[in-house]
Scaffold this active site. Structure first.
Site, PDB file in Angstrom:
ATOM      1  N   ASN A 113       0.826  -1.202   0.000  1.00 23.13           N
ATOM      2  CA  ASN A 113       0.000   0.000   0.000  1.00 23.13           C
ATOM      3  C   ASN A 113       0.865   1.258   0.000  1.00 23.13           C
ATOM      4  O   ASN A 113       1.970   1.265   0.525  1.00 23.13           O
ATOM      5  CB  ASN A 113      -0.938   0.006   1.213  1.00 23.13           C
ATOM      6  CG  ASN A 113      -1.858  -1.205   1.215  1.00 23.13           C
ATOM      7  OD1 ASN A 113      -2.078  -1.830   0.179  1.00 23.13           O
ATOM      8  ND2 ASN A 113      -2.375  -1.557   2.378  1.00 23.13           N
ATOM      9  N   HIS A 130       5.904  -0.729  -2.754  1.00 22.45           N
ATOM     10  CA  HIS A 130       5.331  -0.123  -3.977  1.00 22.45           C
ATOM     11  C   HIS A 130       5.363   1.391  -3.923  1.00 22.45           C
ATOM     12  O   HIS A 130       4.615   2.061  -4.639  1.00 22.45           O
ATOM     13  CB  HIS A 130       3.893  -0.618  -4.191  1.00 22.45           C
ATOM     14  CG  HIS A 130       3.835  -2.040  -4.683  1.00 22.45           C
ATOM     15  ND1 HIS A 130       2.662  -2.749  -4.796  1.00 22.45           N
ATOM     16  CD2 HIS A 130       4.816  -2.898  -5.075  1.00 22.45           C
ATOM     17  CE1 HIS A 130       2.929  -3.965  -5.268  1.00 22.45           C
ATOM     18  NE2 HIS A 130       4.229  -4.086  -5.425  1.00 22.45           N
ATOM     19  N   CYS A 138      10.530  13.459  -9.845  1.00 25.03           N
ATOM     20  CA  CYS A 138      10.677  13.942 -11.222  1.00 25.03           C
ATOM     21  C   CYS A 138      11.011  12.760 -12.139  1.00 25.03           C
ATOM     22  O   CYS A 138      11.958  12.001 -11.874  1.00 25.03           O
ATOM     23  CB  CYS A 138      11.792  14.979 -11.306  1.00 25.03           C
ATOM     24  SG  CYS A 138      12.167  15.445 -13.014  1.00 25.03           S
ATOM     25  N   CYS A 162       9.388  19.762 -12.903  1.00 29.18           N
ATOM     26  CA  CYS A 162      10.509  19.845 -11.964  1.00 29.18           C
ATOM     27  C   CYS A 162      11.200  21.204 -12.090  1.00 29.18           C
ATOM     28  O   CYS A 162      11.459  21.670 -13.207  1.00 29.18           O
ATOM     29  CB  CYS A 162      11.491  18.720 -12.311  1.00 29.18           C
ATOM     30  SG  CYS A 162      13.034  18.775 -11.409  1.00 29.18           S
TER      31      CYS A 162
HETATM   32  N1  APR Z   1     -10.601  -7.462   5.024  1.00 27.45           N
HETATM   33  C1  APR Z   1      -9.949  -8.523   4.504  1.00 27.45           C
HETATM   34  N2  APR Z   1      -9.717  -8.667   3.169  1.00 27.45           N
HETATM   35  C2  APR Z   1     -10.157  -7.695   2.355  1.00 27.45           C
HETATM   36  C3  APR Z   1     -10.850  -6.561   2.824  1.00 27.45           C
HETATM   37  C4  APR Z   1     -11.064  -6.469   4.227  1.00 27.45           C
HETATM   38  N3  APR Z   1     -11.698  -5.428   4.785  1.00 27.45           N
HETATM   39  N4  APR Z   1     -11.166  -5.778   1.751  1.00 27.45           N
HETATM   40  C5  APR Z   1     -10.690  -6.407   0.664  1.00 27.45           C
HETATM   41  N5  APR Z   1     -10.090  -7.554   1.012  1.00 27.45           N
HETATM   42  C6  APR Z   1      -9.372  -8.499   0.158  1.00 27.45           C
HETATM   43  C7  APR Z   1      -9.986  -8.717  -1.203  1.00 27.45           C
HETATM   44  O1  APR Z   1     -10.900  -9.790  -1.166  1.00 27.45           O
HETATM   45  C8  APR Z   1      -8.756  -9.041  -2.064  1.00 27.45           C
HETATM   46  O2  APR Z   1      -8.520 -10.444  -2.104  1.00 27.45           O
HETATM   47  O3  APR Z   1      -8.109  -7.927  -0.088  1.00 27.45           O
HETATM   48  C9  APR Z   1      -7.595  -8.372  -1.346  1.00 27.45           C
HETATM   49  C10 APR Z   1      -7.033  -7.164  -2.088  1.00 27.45           C
HETATM   50  O4  APR Z   1      -6.420  -7.638  -3.273  1.00 27.45           O
HETATM   51  P1  APR Z   1      -6.029  -6.594  -4.420  1.00 27.45           P
HETATM   52  O5  APR Z   1      -7.185  -5.702  -4.669  1.00 27.45           O
HETATM   53  O6  APR Z   1      -5.465  -7.403  -5.545  1.00 27.45           O
HETATM   54  O7  APR Z   1      -4.893  -5.696  -3.747  1.00 27.45           O
HETATM   55  P2  APR Z   1      -3.351  -6.041  -3.576  1.00 27.45           P
HETATM   56  O8  APR Z   1      -3.170  -7.507  -3.332  1.00 27.45           O
HETATM   57  O9  APR Z   1      -2.823  -5.107  -2.577  1.00 27.45           O
HETATM   58  O10 APR Z   1      -2.756  -5.665  -5.025  1.00 27.45           O
HETATM   59  C11 APR Z   1      -1.362  -5.731  -5.169  1.00 27.45           C
HETATM   60  O11 APR Z   1      -1.568  -4.699  -7.343  1.00 27.45           O
HETATM   61  O12 APR Z   1      -2.455  -3.117  -8.777  1.00 27.45           O
HETATM   62  C12 APR Z   1      -1.391  -3.414  -7.971  1.00 27.45           C
HETATM   63  O13 APR Z   1      -0.019  -1.754  -7.067  1.00 27.45           O
HETATM   64  C13 APR Z   1      -1.239  -2.400  -6.869  1.00 27.45           C
HETATM   65  O14 APR Z   1      -0.196  -2.763  -4.715  1.00 27.45           O
HETATM   66  C14 APR Z   1      -1.213  -3.228  -5.593  1.00 27.45           C
HETATM   67  C15 APR Z   1      -0.912  -4.636  -6.097  1.00 27.45           C
END
Ligand code: APR
Length: 266
Positions: A113, A130, A138, A162
């Site tokens: 995040n 990330h 820049c 920049c």
């Molecule tokens: N509690 C538990 N799980 C949750 C909740 C919650 N309140 N809300 C959402 N989720 C789960 C969803 O079901 C999903 O499986 O969290 C997961 C989030 O997955 P993604 O949306 O794929 O996010 P992430 O794994 O962080 O993505 C990784 O992808 O697009 C890139 O840069 C972006 O850092 C990100 C990376």
């Protein structure tokens, strides 16, 4: 001995107690978080059915080529994310992880995040693999500055440039087609290589190289706990899968861990 894939029914206590016991006995425990831990703070994740990538194509707005091809669309996307972040606050899940660190049961939070909510909740050792939305970088000379300056120029209807080289400034986040910051990823990999327990919260574990960290940890003998609303790509690897909301399950784990800590020895 824990069986693999002990499911935790929502609100159940078995899985929570097992997770607390693993964290109490583990050494150098690591937490890996994704966008799911911030949804209860009002920030959408990416791959849930109502996530950002369910309504937008990341290749068209959050990749390096998108930034170069259509900076206006790129900046519109990030202006909206910055606006949402301005109204977001850490939730009970973030605070629970900070408490586990204070109890000595978590040594570091590795996060995908960019929202900075772990730090605002009190977590002291956070590795942002990330990047972050606190800074702008820049694209020309790499100079880094506060993102507020970039936001102000965008709100004035201009492109943020920049002062040193005239290059375009962009959020200091990792875009698709970009490499992760080497130092941060090396720290994350080293922590996952050495940890006793890896607790993954709110990530689909679909994006590499981060998605490989649970595999690395388990291969090196770590116990794997996954707290997630839906199935993830690593559930089959986990000792424990706690299906539920991070803001509910994580405080339950803290209460179980603190309760156990308060019991007299013997
Ligand atoms: N509690 C538990 N799980 C949750 C909740 C919650 N309140 N809300 C959402 N989720 C789960 C969803 O079901 C999903 O499986 O969290 C997961 C989030 O997955 P993604 O949306 O794929 O996010 P992430 O794994 O962080 O993505 C990784 O992808 O697009 C890139 O840069 C972006 O850092 C990100 C990376």
């Amino acid at each position: 001995m824990l069986g693999r894939r002990d499911e935790h029914a929502p609100g159940g206590s078995t899985g929570v107690a097992q997770a607390a016991a693993l964290l109490r006995s583990g050494r150098l425990n690591v937490v890996l978080t994704g966008a799911g831990i911030s949804t209860e703070s009002g920030l959408p994740d990416f791959r849930s059915k109502d996530g950002l990538w369910a309504r937008m194509d990341p290749a068209r707005i959050a990749s390096l080529s998108a930034f170069r091809r259509d900076p206006q669309a790129f900046y519109a996307f990030y202006t909206n994310r910055l606006e949402a972040l301005a109204h977001a606050a850490p939730n009970a899940g973030h605070r629970a992880l900070a408490r586990l660190e204070a109890l000595g049961m978590v040594q570091v939070v590795v996060t995908q995040n960019v929202d900075g909510l772990h730090q605002r909740a009190g977590s002291r050792r956070v590795v942002e693999v990330h990047g972050n939305l606190r800074e702008a970088r820049c694209a020309g000379c790499g100079t880094i500055g506060p993102i507020e300056e970039m936001g102000a120029v965008l709100r004035a209807g201009a492109l943020p440039r920049c002062g040193r080289c005239g290059g375009l400034r962009r959020p200091n986040v990792v875009l698709f087609e970009e490499l992760l910051p080497a130092s941060a990823y090396e720290q994350a990999e080293a922590a996952c290589r050495e940890c006793g327990v890896l607790l993954v919260v709110g990530s689909s574990l679909e994006v590499h190289p981060v998605a490989g960290l649970p595999v690395l940890a388990v291969e090196r003998g770590a116990r794997l706990i996954i707290v997630n609303r839906e199935e993830t790509a690593c559930d089959a690897l986990a000792d424990l899968v706690l299906r539920g909301e991070a803001g509910t399950v994580l405080p339950e784990i803290v209460r179980a861990a603190e309760g156990a800590a308060a019991l007299p020895a013997g």
